[in-house]
Enzyme design. Structure first.
Site, short mmCIF file in Angstrom:
data_model
loop_
_atom_site.label_atom_id
_atom_site.label_comp_id
_atom_site.label_asym_id
_atom_site.label_seq_id
_atom_site.Cartn_x
_atom_site.Cartn_y
_atom_site.Cartn_z
N GLU A 48 8.06 -70.09 -15.05
CA GLU A 48 8.45 -71.01 -13.98
C GLU A 48 7.47 -72.16 -13.79
OE1 GLU A 48 11.21 -70.86 -11.66
OE2 GLU A 48 11.99 -69.57 -13.25
N ASP A 66 18.45 -79.89 -10.83
CA ASP A 66 19.40 -78.83 -11.18
C ASP A 66 20.55 -78.68 -10.19
OD1 ASP A 66 18.05 -77.78 -9.02
OD2 ASP A 66 17.52 -75.87 -9.98
N THR A 71 13.05 -77.73 -5.07
CA THR A 71 12.60 -76.41 -5.51
C THR A 71 11.13 -76.31 -5.15
OG1 THR A 71 14.17 -76.28 -7.35
CG2 THR A 71 12.19 -74.93 -7.52
#
Length: 263
Positions: A48, A66, A71
């Site tokens: 990640e 995305d 995020t």
């Protein structure tokens, strides 16, 4: 795709105790222990965040394009998938009047979208500043455990899986969410169970995990995603028969080699 947690019953938990033999010295018995959580987070962070230092990620935040908005944090909480909102709600309950509290209405409005409306640079700055607060870090830890690690480990134990299987489930839930969509963790698991029986059903653990990784890889390839976290991390652990994630562990993600000498 990140939504309701997976639940398991008492009978499944009792069966699991009989299915999981004592682990060898140095092995990880479960990922819901402090040592297991740290190991799981280091493994996930290599994919990640391209680092084993997962504790440096509390301040991380960006829009990675995305379709899930911002995020951020230790496992990639998203403004478009409810869990970033849940983190800020938890933080505000612990620390009323914090710098992120004023963004709660905007986070609620953008949930389910990629929108930055009402957030933007001030929100990003507030998130990064909050990372120095132990209460904010605790809120992230708790939401990770509630929505991702806890459900993954409970489901894995009920399926008769050791630490590697628990990690494989956790990594899948972090990336795909625990919902019922065929592309989610639950959908991938359903596909795998059509290909192989779980240990709880009397099947081979290695054969079942191979089927799960095959099903997950197909989902990732269909979405145009890099599959190295499966191909050069999880598959090698499985091929070596390291079901307990006993150290030392060496693997690659996205071409970079990582090593953990002790759990």
């Amino acid at each position: 795709m990140k939504h309701a947690a997976v639940r398991t019953g008492l009978v499944a938990a009792v069966l699991t105790v009989a299915l999981l033999p004592a682990a060898p010295a140095g092995a990880v018995t479960a990922l819901d222990t402090p040592r297991g959580k740290d190991l799981a987070m280091r493994l996930v962070s290599s994919a990640e965040n391209s680092t084993l230092d997962w504790r440096a990620q509390y301040a991380y935040i960006e829009d990675i394009g995305d379709g899930r908005g911002y995020t951020g944090g230790i496992i990639g909480f998203c403004s478009g998938t409810s869990d970033m909102l849940a983190v800020v709600v938890r933080y505000t309950a612990r620390r009323p009047g914090n710098r992120l509290a004023r963004f709660l209405p905007a986070l609620a409005r953008v949930d389910g979208t990629a929108s930055h409306s009402g957030l933007g640079a001030p929100f990003v700055a507030a998130w990064r500043a909050a990372a120095s607060d132990p209460a904010f870090r605790a809120a992230q830890d708790e939401e990770r455990d509630r929505s991702y690690l806890g459900p993954a480990v409970r489901r894995a134990k009920a399926d008769g899986l050791h630490a590697l299987g628990q990690f494989i489930y956790f990594d899948a839930i972090v990336m795909h969410g625990p919902g019922t969509d065929p592309r989610s963790f639950s959908g991938i698991r359903a596909t795998a169970m059509r290909l192989a029986r779980t240990p709880a059903q009397g099947g081979s653990e290695r054969a079942y995990l191979s089927a799960f990784l095959t099903a997950r890889r197909a989902v990732m390839r269909a979405e145009g995603l890099d599959t190295s976290r499966i191909d050069t991390e999880q598959r090698p652990f499985l091929a070596a028969g390291n079901l307990t994630l006993a150290a030392p562990l060496t693997w690659k993600t996205y071409g970079t080699t990582y090593t953990i000498t002790a759990p």
